[in-house]
Design an enzyme around this catalytic site. Structure first.
Site, short mmCIF file in Angstrom:
data_model
loop_
_atom_site.label_atom_id
_atom_site.label_comp_id
_atom_site.label_asym_id
_atom_site.label_seq_id
_atom_site.Cartn_x
_atom_site.Cartn_y
_atom_site.Cartn_z
N HIS A 165 20.78 -36.04 -7.10
CA HIS A 165 19.83 -36.64 -6.31
C HIS A 165 18.53 -36.30 -5.88
O HIS A 165 17.80 -36.13 -4.70
CB HIS A 165 20.43 -35.48 -4.29
CG HIS A 165 22.01 -35.96 -4.20
ND1 HIS A 165 22.59 -37.25 -3.58
CD2 HIS A 165 23.46 -35.53 -4.23
CE1 HIS A 165 23.48 -37.44 -3.64
NE2 HIS A 165 23.91 -35.91 -4.22
N ARG B 40 5.07 -0.05 -6.06
CA ARG B 40 4.95 -1.07 -5.17
C ARG B 40 3.74 -2.20 -4.78
O ARG B 40 4.30 -3.26 -4.38
CB ARG B 40 4.54 0.63 -3.77
CG ARG B 40 5.63 1.53 -3.82
CD ARG B 40 5.01 2.59 -2.52
NE ARG B 40 4.63 2.16 -1.19
CZ ARG B 40 5.17 2.26 -0.42
NH1 ARG B 40 6.62 2.79 -0.21
NH2 ARG B 40 5.00 1.35 1.11
N CYS C 88 0.81 -0.63 0.30
CA CYS C 88 -0.07 -0.42 0.24
C CYS C 88 0.62 1.09 -0.08
O CYS C 88 2.44 0.87 0.59
CB CYS C 88 -0.95 0.26 0.97
SG CYS C 88 -1.56 -1.61 1.51
N ASN D 171 -1.87 1.87 5.86
CA ASN D 171 -0.94 1.43 5.60
C ASN D 171 -0.41 0.53 6.86
O ASN D 171 -0.02 0.84 8.17
CB ASN D 171 0.33 1.65 5.25
CG ASN D 171 0.28 2.05 3.82
OD1 ASN D 171 -0.87 2.51 2.98
ND2 ASN D 171 1.34 2.94 3.37
N GLY D 172 -0.36 -1.01 6.63
CA GLY D 172 0.02 -2.18 7.97
C GLY D 172 -1.02 -2.54 7.98
O GLY D 172 -1.87 -3.49 7.15
N TRP E 280 -2.71 -2.72 -1.35
CA TRP E 280 -2.72 -4.15 -1.55
C TRP E 280 -3.59 -5.15 -0.57
O TRP E 280 -3.06 -4.65 0.42
CB TRP E 280 -1.33 -4.48 -1.97
CG TRP E 280 -0.39 -5.83 -1.85
CD1 TRP E 280 -0.38 -5.38 -3.50
CD2 TRP E 280 -0.07 -6.30 -1.24
NE1 TRP E 280 0.53 -6.98 -3.42
CE2 TRP E 280 0.17 -7.59 -1.98
CE3 TRP E 280 -0.03 -6.92 0.18
CZ2 TRP E 280 1.31 -8.97 -2.06
CZ3 TRP E 280 -0.10 -7.90 -0.14
CH2 TRP E 280 0.98 -8.73 -0.82
N LYS F 154 14.29 -14.38 -10.54
CA LYS F 154 14.16 -13.90 -11.23
C LYS F 154 13.28 -14.56 -12.26
O LYS F 154 12.29 -13.39 -12.99
CB LYS F 154 15.31 -13.23 -12.24
CG LYS F 154 16.40 -12.74 -11.52
CD LYS F 154 15.57 -10.69 -11.47
CE LYS F 154 15.54 -10.40 -10.29
NZ LYS F 154 16.25 -10.78 -8.80
N LYS G 181 6.51 -4.09 -4.42
CA LYS G 181 8.51 -3.68 -4.72
C LYS G 181 8.08 -3.80 -2.39
O LYS G 181 9.67 -4.55 -2.57
CB LYS G 181 9.27 -2.39 -5.14
CG LYS G 181 9.89 -2.11 -5.03
CD LYS G 181 10.50 -3.19 -5.94
CE LYS G 181 12.23 -2.57 -5.81
NZ LYS G 181 13.11 -3.86 -6.49
N GLU H 210 19.27 -17.55 -7.60
CA GLU H 210 19.22 -15.64 -7.74
C GLU H 210 18.13 -15.68 -9.55
O GLU H 210 17.33 -15.11 -8.99
CB GLU H 210 19.50 -14.92 -7.81
CG GLU H 210 19.40 -13.29 -8.33
CD GLU H 210 18.17 -12.62 -7.56
OE1 GLU H 210 17.87 -13.14 -6.71
OE2 GLU H 210 18.39 -11.93 -8.26
N GLU I 267 9.76 -14.31 -10.65
CA GLU I 267 8.99 -13.78 -10.82
C GLU I 267 8.89 -13.08 -12.18
O GLU I 267 7.16 -12.04 -12.12
CB GLU I 267 9.40 -12.70 -9.47
CG GLU I 267 10.52 -11.90 -9.48
CD GLU I 267 10.96 -11.35 -8.34
OE1 GLU I 267 11.74 -10.53 -8.86
OE2 GLU I 267 10.03 -10.62 -8.11
O1 M6R Z 1 13.64 -4.06 -0.07
P1 M6R Z 1 14.17 -5.67 0.35
O2 M6R Z 1 15.83 -5.82 -0.21
O3 M6R Z 1 14.32 -6.00 1.32
O4 M6R Z 1 13.02 -6.73 -0.50
C1 M6R Z 1 13.51 -8.19 -0.40
C2 M6R Z 1 12.42 -8.92 -1.49
O5 M6R Z 1 11.52 -8.18 -0.98
C3 M6R Z 1 13.16 -8.94 -3.02
O6 M6R Z 1 14.57 -9.10 -3.40
C4 M6R Z 1 12.57 -9.70 -4.26
O7 M6R Z 1 12.49 -10.83 -3.37
C5 M6R Z 1 12.47 -9.17 -4.95
N1 M6R Z 1 11.15 -8.72 -5.82
C6 M6R Z 1 13.20 -10.00 -6.14
O8 M6R Z 1 13.71 -9.49 -7.49
#
Ligand code: M6R
Length: 606
Positions: free
Chosen positions: A502, A27, A2, A96-97, A70, A483, A601, A479, A486
Site C-alpha cells: 500500500h 537524563r 533537567c 526543572n519544569g 535541557w 531503536k 531519558k 520498536e 534514536e
Molecule cells: O520513561 P518512559 O517509559 O515513560 O519513557 C517513554 C519514552 O520516552 C521512551 O520509551 C523513549 O521512547 C525511549 N528513549 C525509547 O528507547
C-alpha cells in the site's frame, strides 16, 4: 531532562554536587551550573566536564545546589544555564519544569523596571522569589508566596546568601527527593546522585515544600508541617554503573535474562496457571468486571502497550485500545468509565504526557493502573494500583531491558485477566511455563551477539531501512525502527508487513534494506510472501526468524535466529537481535550510544 542536586552537611559540597551532576547526565542536558554557599555561582554551556574544568580549587563550602539544563526557553548557553538569581543577586534558584505564565510575569516585571539576563522562565521565578524575599520574610515563606503566582510545573531548590545554612526545595509536577544521611541531607531529581551516600529517602509530593539545614529536614504544605515517611531505596550505587561494559545500552541488554527473572519472581502460580500480582490485589474484583482497557505510554512504552494489547486480547478477550499519551490527553474520553481502566506504561514513571493522561482518566472516573520501573516515581504514586517492573536502573536513553520487562508485566496481566475469564487452567499452566523459560532463551540469543555484530558491520553505512512484522511481531517492527532512529541515527520506518503493497514497496531498492520479523508463527507464510515481494524488487532482507527455519537462509541476505516459544511471547525474543543490531551499527558509526543527541531519558515536559 533537567536534573537537580543539592547538599547540606559537614563535607565540602562541591565534589558531591559534581558527582551528582555526573550521575544525572544520563537524563540528557546541554548546560550545567552550581551555587556553593559562600563562594557563589559557576555555569557553563556543554558537558559537566566543561563545568568541572572551570571550578577553582578554593570553590568549597558546606552547602550548595546544582543543575543540568535541557533547553526549553532559550538556547543552551551559559547565560541560560541555572542557577538563576534575583535582582539583588541574593538568592539562587535551580528549577526543572515550566513556568507557563512566565511571559506575562516577565512583561509585568519589565514594566516595574526589572531587567533580565537570560531567556529563561526560571529567571522570572528567581526574580519573583527575590521580590517576596525583599519584603523581609524568611526564604521558605518567600518561595511559598512566589509559587502562588505561577502556573506550571516545578521542582526547585533555592538558596540565599543571607541564610547560607538553608536549602528550600519545592515540588509540583516534577520529581524531587530528599536523601537522609547521618550528618547531611541531599536533594535530587532522582535517586542516582543520592545512592552513593544513602538509601534513606523522602519523596516530596506535589504542593510540598522542604526546608533543609545541616541537622534538620522539615516538609510542609502551605504553612502546615507534615510528617513524611522515610523510604529505603532498593537499588544500590553499583547497580547503576556499567560493570565492565563499554556502554550502558549493552550492559542493559546483557541484563535481560536476569531482568525477566526479577520481573517474574514470585508472580507465576504454576499450579493455577495464573499470575499473582500483589500490586493489583486491591483492585482484583474490579478487574474481573472490566470491559475495556486503554493502554497509554510514549515511545517504547507505547510499543510495549501494542504488544500488551495482543497479549491481553489473545488470552482474555478483553478489548484493548492503545493510545500515545501525548494524543490521549487531548482526546475526548468516551465509553463507560466505570468498566474501563487506563493502564499507563512508563519506565521512568515521570513522563509528563503519560502522567497527564492518568490525571484526565481519573477525572473521568476511570481506574488507573501503572506499569512502572522507578519505585516511588510520580506515575507509581498517582495511579490507583500497579505493577513494578523490577528491571533495575535503566541509564541508557534507549529503552531495552525496560521495554522487555514492560511486555513481561503485560503478559502477566494478560494471564491474570484470562484466568479470571475463560482461559482454561491447563492453557494457563502452559503459558506460565513458556514465560518462565524465556530467560534461558534470551541468554542463547545474547550468546550469539558477535554474529549480530558481524551482520551490523555490513549494514553500518545504510541511510534508510524498513522494519516489518505481522500480528505479534507488528509492535516489534515499530520498536526496532525506533531503536535504529534514536541510537543509530538512521531513518527507519516500522510497518505492518501487509501494508508494504500500500505504499512502502515503492521505496525498495538495494540501498534500502528491510528487517523482516519472520518467526515461524501462525502468520509465517503471509510474512514470507511479503519478504519474497521485497526480494523480487531488488531489496536486501535481514530476517529475524526462529531456529530450524533453514529456508530463511535462502530467502534472506542475512538471518538472525532466536529460539522458539509460544508465538505470543516471541516479541520478547525477536526484539533482542534488533536491539543488538542497532547497538553495533551505532558503535561502528562512533555515535554517543547512551546519550543520543537531542534526547533525554526522562521526558518530564510535554
Ligand atoms: O520513561 P518512559 O517509559 O515513560 O519513557 C517513554 C519514552 O520516552 C521512551 O520509551 C523513549 O521512547 C525511549 N528513549 C525509547 O528507547
Amino acid at each position: 531532562m533537567c536534573g537537580i542536586v543539592g547538599y547540606i552537611g559537614k563535607k565540602n559540597a562541591t565534589p558531591i554536587l559534581m558527582q551528582g551532576l555526573r550521575a544525572l547526565e544520563y537524563r540528557g542536558y546541554d548546560s550545567a551550573g552550581l551555587y556553593v554557599a559562600g563562594k557563589g555561582v559557576l555555569k557553563r554551556a556543554g558537558k559537566v566536564d566543561v563545568l568541572a574544568a572551570a571550578i577553582p580549587k578554593e570553590f568549597s563550602g558546606n552547602a550548595g545546589i546544582a543543575h543540568t539544563r535541557w533547553a526549553t526557553h532559550g538556547p543552551p548557553t551559559e547565560k541560560n544555564a541555572h542557577p538563576h538569581t534575583d535582582t539583588s543577586r541574593t538568592i539562587w534558584v535551580v528549577h526543572n519544569g515550566i513556568v507557563e505564565n512566565y511571559a506575562e510575569l516577565r512583561e509585568a516585571m519589565i514594566q516595574r523596571g526589572t531587567t533580565f539576563e537570560s531567556d529563561t522562565d526560571t529567571e522570572v521565578l528567581a526574580k519573583l522569589i527575590g521580590e517576596e524575599y525583599g519584603m523581609g520574610v524568611v526564604l521558605e515563606d518567600a518561595v511559598t508566596r512566589a509559587l502562588k503566582k505561577i502556573n506550571g510545573t516545578y521542582a526547585l531548590a533555592v538558596m540565599s546568601e543571607r541564610e547560607p545554612d538553608k536549602i528550600v526545595a519545592a515540588r509540583l509536577g516534577s520529581p524531587l527527593l530528599i536523601g537522609i544521611a547521618n550528618d547531611a541531607y541531599f536533594l535530587a531529581s532522582d535517586a542516582t546522585p543520592i545512592l552513593p551516600h544513602t538509601r534513606r529517602v523522602i519523596y516530596l509530593d506535589d504542593g510540598e515544600l522542604s526546608i533543609l539545614s545541616p541537622n534538620a529536614c522539615m516538609v510542609r504544605r502551605e504553612f502546615e508541617t507534615l510528617s513524611k515517611k522515610i523510604e529505603v531505596l532498593e537499588w544500590d550505587a553499583e547497580t547503576a554503573k556499567k560493570q565492565g561494559h563499554e556502554h550502558f545500552m549493552l550492559k542493559e541488554i546483557m541484563e535481560i535474562p536476569e531482568v525477566i527473572k526479577n520481573t517474574l519472581r514470585g508472580r507465576l502460580d504454576f499450579n493455577e496457571g495464573t499470575s499473582v500480582l500483589s500490586g493489583l490485589q486491591n483492585v482484583a474484583s474490579r478487574l474481573a468486571n472490566i470491559q475495556r482497557i486503554i493502554i497509554t505510554g510514549c515511545g517504547s512504552a507505547y510499543y510495549a502497550g501494542l504488544a500488551g494489547k495482543n497479549l491481553i486480547e489473545e488470552f482474555s478477550g478483553v478489548p484493548v485500545e492503545v493510545e500515545i499519551a501525548s494524543e490521549l490527553r487531548y482526546r475526548r474520553f468516551t465509553g463507560d468509565s466505570k468498566h474501563s481502566i487506563l493502564l499507563a506504561v512508563s519506565q521512568s514513571g515521570e513522563t509528563a504526557d503519560t502522567l497527564e493522561a492518568i490525571r484526565i482518566a481519573k477525572r473521568h472516573g476511570m481506574l488507573t493502573l501503572g506499569i512502572v520501573n522507578v519505585v516511588g516515581s510520580s506515575i507509581a504514586r498517582e495511579t490507583d494500583a500497579g505493577v513494578y517492573n523490577h528491571a533495575g536502573p535503566e541509564i541508557s536513553v534507549a529503552s531495552t531491558k525496560g521495554f522487555i520487562s514492560q511486555i513481561i508485566v503485560l503478559a502477566l496481566i494478560a494471564l491474570m485477566l484470562g484466568r479470571q475469564r475463560s482461559l482454561q487452567k491447563a492453557k494457563g499452566r502452559g503459558l506460565a511455563r513458556f514465560l518462565s523459560e524465556l530467560p534461558e532463551k534470551v541468554s542463547e540469543i545474547l550468546g550469539r551477539k558477535d554474529m549480530v555484530a558481524e551482520v551490523a558491520k555490513r549494514y553500518a553505512s545504510m541511510q534508510n531501512a524498513l522494519c516489518i512484522g505481522r500480528k505479534f511481531q507488528y509492535p516489534v517492527a515499530f520498536e526496532g525502527a525506533l531503536k535504529l532512529k534514536e541510537v543509530a541515527y538512521l531513518h527507519a520506518e516500522g510497518y505492518g508487513a501487509g501494508e508494504m503493497k500500500h505504499g512502502p514497496l515503492a521505496l525498495i531498492e538495494s540501498s534500502v534494506p528491510t528487517i523482516a520479523l519472520l518467526p515461524m508463527d501462525s502468520v509465517y507464510e503471509k510474512t514470507r510472501s511479503n519478504v519474497e515481494e521485497i526480494r523480487a524488487r531488488g531489496g536486501k532482507v535481514i530476517a529475524v526468524t526462529t531456529e530450524g527455519n533453514e529456508a530463511a537462509a535462502r530467502l534472506a541476505d542475512d538471518v538472525l535466529f532466536v529460539p522458539t516459544t509460544h508465538e505470543a511471547f516471541l516479541p520478547v525474543l525477536t526484539v533482542i537481535p534488533l536491539q543488538l543490531f542497532t547497538y553495533y551499527i551505532a558503535k561502528e558509526r562512533g555515535l554517543p550510544i547512551d546519550k543520543p543527541r537531542n534526547l533525554a531519558k526522562s521526558v518530564t515536559v510535554e
